[in-house]
Motif scaffolding. Sequence first.
Motif: not given
Length: 207
Positions: A2, A6, A166, A184, A186, A197, A200-201
């Motif tokens: 983690s 982001r 992401l 990550q 999608h 999505v 939440t991320w």
Amino acid sequence: MSTDRRIVLFDLFGVIALHQRPDALAKMAARCDTPADAFAEAYWACRPPYDAAQQSAPEYWTAVLRRLSLSADADTIEELRLADIDSWSRVDDRMAAYVRSLRDVTEVALLSNIPSDHADVFLAGQPWLRTLDHIALSGKINVAKPDPAAFHHCVVAMQATPADFLFVDDREENVHAAHAIGMQGHLFTRLDELTPVIDTWLQAGTA
């Protein structure tokens, strides 16, 4: 692993921008007086080196026309080049607005397979893309998805780790490639499915 960062990394065509105009290849085929299915096969078969900046636009179109046993004169090549660029010029306004709004809450970047000459025209028409935290266009970075090097370029350029990202793309093979290097991912279908999505991320990054 983690991280505190982001970064939402978007594909362009099929996500922020629309796919090629549906009638574009048929019109180009008609210009060359050749069957549409044969033209489309040559168009896509010759495309990867052009996307990855291993061929110039004239080299690409010469390869397409020779595959079709057609003359590759300069006027025909330029007509096809300009028609091709125009066929990929449309943006999904709702997605563009959403991507711009995300910049208020997180880092946003772009990774797209797009030839260099297409990229120049597209960016001129959509200058807001230059305000993103990073833009990686295959024709400029000399590598195209799903090659892992395309994703690694973004990681290095943004001084990040794969876990910071992401990745959003409408092609499954590209999402798998992002997963393989530790991002990550999608698989994009529509905006109303994507927003929860990403929400939440982003929330997970503040937990």
